[in-house]
Design a protein around this motif. Structure first.
Motif, short mmCIF file in Angstrom:
data_model
loop_
_atom_site.label_atom_id
_atom_site.label_comp_id
_atom_site.label_asym_id
_atom_site.label_seq_id
_atom_site.Cartn_x
_atom_site.Cartn_y
_atom_site.Cartn_z
N LEU A 103 29.05 -36.54 26.29
CA LEU A 103 29.63 -37.88 26.18
C LEU A 103 28.66 -38.92 26.73
CD1 LEU A 103 32.18 -39.72 25.66
CD2 LEU A 103 32.60 -39.43 28.09
N VAL A 104 28.19 -38.72 27.94
CA VAL A 104 27.29 -39.69 28.59
C VAL A 104 25.97 -39.79 27.82
CG1 VAL A 104 26.01 -40.26 30.69
CG2 VAL A 104 28.36 -39.41 30.85
N SER A 105 25.41 -38.65 27.43
CA SER A 105 24.14 -38.66 26.69
C SER A 105 24.27 -39.42 25.38
CB SER A 105 23.69 -37.22 26.41
OG SER A 105 23.46 -36.52 27.58
N ASN A 106 25.28 -39.07 24.60
CA ASN A 106 25.44 -39.68 23.28
C ASN A 106 25.79 -41.17 23.37
OD1 ASN A 106 24.88 -37.25 22.02
ND2 ASN A 106 27.02 -36.67 21.91
N GLU A 107 26.73 -41.51 24.22
CA GLU A 107 27.19 -42.90 24.30
C GLU A 107 26.11 -43.82 24.89
OE1 GLU A 107 29.90 -44.21 22.89
OE2 GLU A 107 30.27 -42.21 22.11
N SER A 108 25.40 -43.37 25.91
CA SER A 108 24.36 -44.23 26.47
C SER A 108 23.24 -44.43 25.46
CB SER A 108 23.82 -43.67 27.79
OG SER A 108 23.21 -42.41 27.61
N GLY A 109 22.84 -43.37 24.77
CA GLY A 109 21.79 -43.49 23.76
C GLY A 109 22.19 -44.40 22.61
N SER A 110 23.41 -44.23 22.16
CA SER A 110 23.92 -45.08 21.08
C SER A 110 23.98 -46.55 21.51
CB SER A 110 25.31 -44.58 20.68
OG SER A 110 25.93 -45.46 19.78
N GLY A 111 24.43 -46.78 22.73
CA GLY A 111 24.53 -48.16 23.23
C GLY A 111 23.17 -48.82 23.35
N VAL A 112 22.20 -48.09 23.85
CA VAL A 112 20.84 -48.63 23.99
C VAL A 112 20.29 -49.02 22.62
CG1 VAL A 112 18.45 -48.04 24.59
CG2 VAL A 112 20.33 -47.44 26.15
N THR A 113 20.43 -48.15 21.65
CA THR A 113 19.94 -48.43 20.29
C THR A 113 20.64 -49.65 19.70
OG1 THR A 113 19.41 -46.10 19.94
CG2 THR A 113 19.69 -47.48 17.97
N GLY A 120 19.36 -53.01 21.10
CA GLY A 120 18.05 -53.36 20.54
C GLY A 120 18.16 -53.93 19.14
N LEU A 121 18.97 -53.29 18.31
CA LEU A 121 19.14 -53.76 16.93
C LEU A 121 19.95 -55.06 16.86
CD1 LEU A 121 19.82 -50.33 15.19
CD2 LEU A 121 17.71 -51.70 15.12
N ASP A 122 21.01 -55.15 17.64
CA ASP A 122 21.85 -56.36 17.62
C ASP A 122 21.10 -57.59 18.10
OD1 ASP A 122 23.94 -54.82 16.69
OD2 ASP A 122 25.12 -54.91 18.54
N PHE A 123 20.22 -57.43 19.06
CA PHE A 123 19.54 -58.58 19.65
C PHE A 123 18.07 -58.68 19.22
CE2 PHE A 123 23.26 -58.11 22.26
CZ PHE A 123 23.63 -59.41 22.50
N ASP A 124 17.64 -57.80 18.32
CA ASP A 124 16.27 -57.83 17.80
C ASP A 124 15.25 -57.84 18.93
OD1 ASP A 124 14.40 -57.83 15.72
OD2 ASP A 124 14.18 -60.01 15.83
N ILE A 125 15.43 -56.89 19.86
CA ILE A 125 14.51 -56.78 20.99
C ILE A 125 14.13 -55.32 21.16
CG2 ILE A 125 16.39 -56.64 22.70
CD1 ILE A 125 14.50 -58.22 24.60
N PRO A 126 12.85 -55.03 21.34
CA PRO A 126 12.45 -53.64 21.56
C PRO A 126 13.02 -53.12 22.89
CG PRO A 126 10.54 -55.02 21.07
CD PRO A 126 11.69 -55.94 21.29
#
Length: 157
Positions: free
Chosen positions: A97-107, A110-116
């Motif tokens: 849960l923590v691995s998947n959700e944190s990774g998904s949130g980070v991605t 980045g995409l929502d705010f157009d920032i690397p």
């Protein structure tokens, strides 16, 4: 190679870049190691310490919200962000849960705010594996600088 092809070469010069870092405190010794290696590498690449903002959050699940807040700070003008943390497998489903959700949130941030965003949230079976991967933080610093420069280069095309 054809001379008429536009090519943006990798650029690891951090001069003038503003970088935000979010570090989780859970698995503190490992996260401190990640933080220190990341900061050392950013400075080695030319990022000024005064252009680095470092936030600390309780754990990996809190990293995306902190990244989102940094991304929304237009007056700060971050060129790239870095996420650092360690999720170590336990005996329950919580690891997934923590691995998947944190990774998904980070991605998503980045995409929502157009920032690397360089994702340095380690997901390992045990402490020994995490300690063996502390240099991932140096790679994250390099990734953040390279991608920030790529973003700048694309704007200039």
């Amino acid at each position: 190679m054809h001379s008429d092809i536009v090519t943006l070469a990798p650029n690891f010069d951090g001069t003038g870049l503003k970088i935000g870092i979010v570090v989780a405190r859970f698995n503190e010794d490992i996260c401190h190691g990640l933080r220190d290696r990341c900061l050392d590498e950013l400075i080695r690449l030319g990022v000024s310490p005064s252009d680095i903002v470092l936030l600390s959050v309780p754990g990996a699940l809190e990293i995306p919200l902190a990244l989102q807040n940094l991304a929304m700070m237009e007056e700060e003008g971050f060129d790239a962000l870095i996420a650092l943390g360690a999720v170590i497998r336990g005996e329950t489903y919580h690891f997934e849960l923590v691995s998947n959700e944190s990774g998904s949130g980070v991605t998503r941030i980045g995409l929502d705010f157009d920032i690397p965003i360089a994702n340095g949230i380690l997901t390992t079976e045990n402490d020994e594996q995490a300690l063996a991967r502390l240099d991932k933080a140096r790679e994250c610093a390099q990734c953040a600088v390279e991608m920030a420069n790529l973003q700048r280069g694309l704007i200039e095309l």
